[in-house]
Design a protein around this motif. Structure first.
Motif, PDB file in Angstrom:
ATOM      1  N   GLY A 169       0.827  -1.198   0.000  1.00 33.41           N
ATOM      2  CA  GLY A 169       0.000   0.000   0.000  1.00 33.41           C
ATOM      3  C   GLY A 169       0.862   1.249   0.000  1.00 33.41           C
ATOM      4  O   GLY A 169       2.091   1.178   0.005  1.00 33.41           O
ATOM      5  N   ARG A 218      -2.134   9.310  -3.595  1.00 32.10           N
ATOM      6  CA  ARG A 218      -2.617   8.177  -2.810  1.00 32.10           C
ATOM      7  C   ARG A 218      -4.142   8.146  -2.781  1.00 32.10           C
ATOM      8  O   ARG A 218      -4.801   9.169  -2.615  1.00 32.10           O
ATOM      9  N   GLU A 272      -5.710   2.170  -1.727  1.00 33.68           N
ATOM     10  CA  GLU A 272      -4.342   1.752  -1.394  1.00 33.68           C
ATOM     11  C   GLU A 272      -4.115   1.683   0.114  1.00 33.68           C
ATOM     12  O   GLU A 272      -2.978   1.537   0.566  1.00 33.68           O
ATOM     13  N   ALA A 310       2.016   1.257  -5.896  1.00 33.75           N
ATOM     14  CA  ALA A 310       0.875   0.964  -5.025  1.00 33.75           C
ATOM     15  C   ALA A 310      -0.474   1.099  -5.717  1.00 33.75           C
ATOM     16  O   ALA A 310      -1.497   0.691  -5.151  1.00 33.75           O
TER      17      ALA A 310
END
Length: 619
Positions: A392, A400, A404, A596
């Motif tokens: 992650g 992000r 994730e 990720a």
């Protein structure tokens, strides 16, 4: 064809609240985009000084807005496949567990009687008859450090999940939606128009959500603002595939809609199937013959009292089971495959700084084995050492997404992984046909971008699993797709940065859409197709093309986050037909290519930016 209507509202001047600077401009820019670029036939505009329409005031006070919502939406005037968008830029408040939009005369001391409940707006919009209702709220504008406007969205988000209204929020609850003086716009609406327009080309709800989730926080940081995290509620999952701007829709976007439509027919949800096929027809400018045939087929079903169980109903494909090995060792101890069969090769890995400049070069070596597929075609399998890593993305990583999270520790046993994505020559050798024929003209090759050393693409998840089955039969070993955890572990190769190259990537290091950048890297090339495997530097494990070129199918079913995910490297599989994709592709923005980043398609989909690579664990 489908109707496209909208209303945009922007309120700068308030009687009882702090004035805003750019809400009116945001609404006007949204109005102009919808009329001029998205070709909406009708867009109503309410602002501080907007002109009267048919003798009616369009000043955005409570009486005018309520009158419009009550009278315009009194009776249905749109149909299945049509679209109605509602855009509001201004102040919003949460009061007594309800979300409200603040009109120009909204009083924070008397919210219930002077503001407009968002669920009232949503209920009126749904009366129009369109099955695609989009609610866009830039309604948590910062108010000089006070707490007014915070928390907006919780009630609206929950109702969106229940009603199917696609709801786009400028920030998460307890965050502000910032106005940026340098842009003379709100951060959210600036990025929204960027994403929907020529720069982002976010044709679908899903791609727009990804773009907003990355770009809005980036803009906020650049202008020294606190965190601002937009999000979209689009349920059921077919809503996330809605094509918002048809002129930017790709063949893959349309293929996803087709698959949703087929699935709805399989499940006898005829109303949904009809809506989806109409969307396909609209996205294809009325030329898709399968959509035309499907709509005709549905019309026949509706008119027949005996057709609900007709044999013409599409049959859901049989789900193939994928063989798994329970041995966790990566060492070869078969009598005919000794450790001495492994070969070693040396290679160079590079590291870049945030600007994309190479800051370090190091020589590495790795062990690998060869599989002879016949006729001179070789499959190279690299030994991946076992270990543990954090799967992650960290909270500080740009781009992000919730999908994730949370970061979690995973332990991976040793295994062997394809040095490259499966090539067209390898696919051909395993799946059948005369390998001596030129790949470019061989009908057994499904790929759009032909070339023996290019990755195979246009393969579904089931195609990839079938390849593994046949490869296992051919070699006597158990081949399969990677688990998602194995893929990320192998991609990172001991690194913790967004890319195995470091803080960013450039088009000298990977094949992706170089019109977009990550961190402080420069713009680069956009090649518009795949490149031969191994064209760019490998990672520290000796794996090539883990960033870009083609998305890679994994074994796992799609899950929206990592809550409940295995921690032993095994695949996370359930009855979900949406399957994991990793790595990004030649057409992806760089943030989609991060170690990720997680994506998915339905298992039956075939598009020209999706391939796969294989793993084997040897006893």
């Amino acid at each position: 064809m489908a109707k496209n209507w909208a209303i945009t509202i922007g309120v700068n001047q308030y009687d009882y609240l702090q004035p805003l600077n750019y809400a009116k401009r945001d609404a006007k820019l949204m109005h102009d985009f919808l009329r001029n670029e998205a070709s909406f036939e009708q867009v109503y505009f309410f602002a501080d000084d907007s002109p009267d329409v048919a003798g009616k005031s369009t000043r955005p006070n409570r009486a005018n807005l309520r009158h419009f919502l009550l009278t315009r939406f009194d009776k249905p005037f749109m149909e299945a496949g049509d679209n109605f968008w509602f855009f509001f830029s201004g102040h919003g408040m949460r009061y007594a567990d309800r979300d409200y939009l603040m009109p120009s005369d909204g009083n924070p001391g008397d919210v219930a009687d002077t503001a407009i409940p968002i669920n009232f707006v949503s209920e009126r919009l749904r009366r129009c008859g369109a099955d695609n209702v989009v609610l866009i709220l830039d309604a948590c504008r910062n108010q000089g450090g006070g707490n007014k406007g915070e928390g907006l969205g919780r009630q609206t988000a929950e109702e969106a999940r229940q009603t199917g209204v696609i709801s786009i929020f400028s920030c998460s609850p307890n965050e502000y939606s910032y106005e940026i003086d340098a842009l003379q716009q709100g951060a959210f609406t600036s990025v929204l128009l960027e994403g929907l327009g020529i720069q982002g080309k976010c044709a679908t709800v899903e791609r727009l959500n990804q773009y907003l989730s990355f770009r809005v926080p980036e803009i906020a940081r650049q202008h020294n603002k606190a965190r601002q995290t937009p999000y979209i509620i689009a349920e059921p999952v077919t809503k996330s595939h809605l094509i918002l701007v048809p002129k930017y829709a790709t063949l893959g976007d349309i293929a996803t809609l087709k698959n949703d439509a087929f699935e709805a027919e399989v499940e006898q949800n005829i109303d949904l199937a009809e809506q989806l096929w109409i969307r396909v027809l609209v996205a294809s400018s009325g030329t898709d013959t399968k959509a035309i045939q499907a709509i005709q087929r549905i019309a026949i079903k509706r008119s027949s009292t005996t057709s609900s169980t007709s044999s013409t109903t599409p049959i859901k494909p049989e789900v193939k089971s994928e063989s798994r090995t329970t041995n966790k060792s990566g060492e070869i101890n078969q009598s005919d495959k000794s450790e001495n069969a492994l070969k070693t090769w040396k290679f160079e890995v590079v590291k870049v700084d945030a600007t994309g400049k190479i800051s370090d070069r190091r020589n590495r070596d790795a062990k690998y084995l060869l599989e002879d597929l016949g006729n001179g075609v070789i499959l190279e399998m690299v030994q991946i050492p076992g270990g543990s890593f954090k799967m992650g993305s960290p909270e500080t990583e740009a781009g992000r997404l919730v999908r994730e999270r949370p970061q979690h520790q995973v332990t991976i046993p040793s295994f062997f992984m394809g040095k490259y994505p499966v090539t067209q020559a390898q696919y051909q050798a395993v799946m059948g046909g005369n390998i001596l024929q030129k790949i470019i003209s061989n009908q057994k090759n499904p790929s759009n971008f032909k070339g023996e050393k290019r990755p195979v693409e246009n393969v579904s998840w089931d195609d990839a699993v079938e390849f593994c089955r046949k490869l296992s039969q051919k070699t006597g070993r158990t081949y399969r797709l990677t688990s998602e955890a194995e893929w990320e572990y192998a991609c990172r190769a001991g690194t913790t940065t967004p890319f195995y190259f470091g803080e960013t990537i450039t088009t000298d290091l990977a094949n992706y859409n170089g019109k977009y950048t990550y961190a402080s890297a420069p713009e680069g090339k956009y090649r518009h197709n795949t490149t031969p495997v191994g064209s760019f530097p490998p990672n520290a494990f000796g794996l090539y093309d883990m960033h870009g070129n083609v998305w890679e199918w994994c074994q796992d079913s799609w899950h929206g986050n990592y809550n409940g995910a295995p921690n032993d490297g095994s695949a996370w599989i359930d009855n979900n037909d949406n399957k994991l994709l990793r790595g990004g592709s030649w057409g992806s923005n760089p943030w989609f290519c991060r170690c990720a980043f997680r994506y998915y398609y339905t298992r039956a989909l075939r598009v020209d930016d999706v391939g796969f690579r294989v793993v084997v664990v040897l006893a």
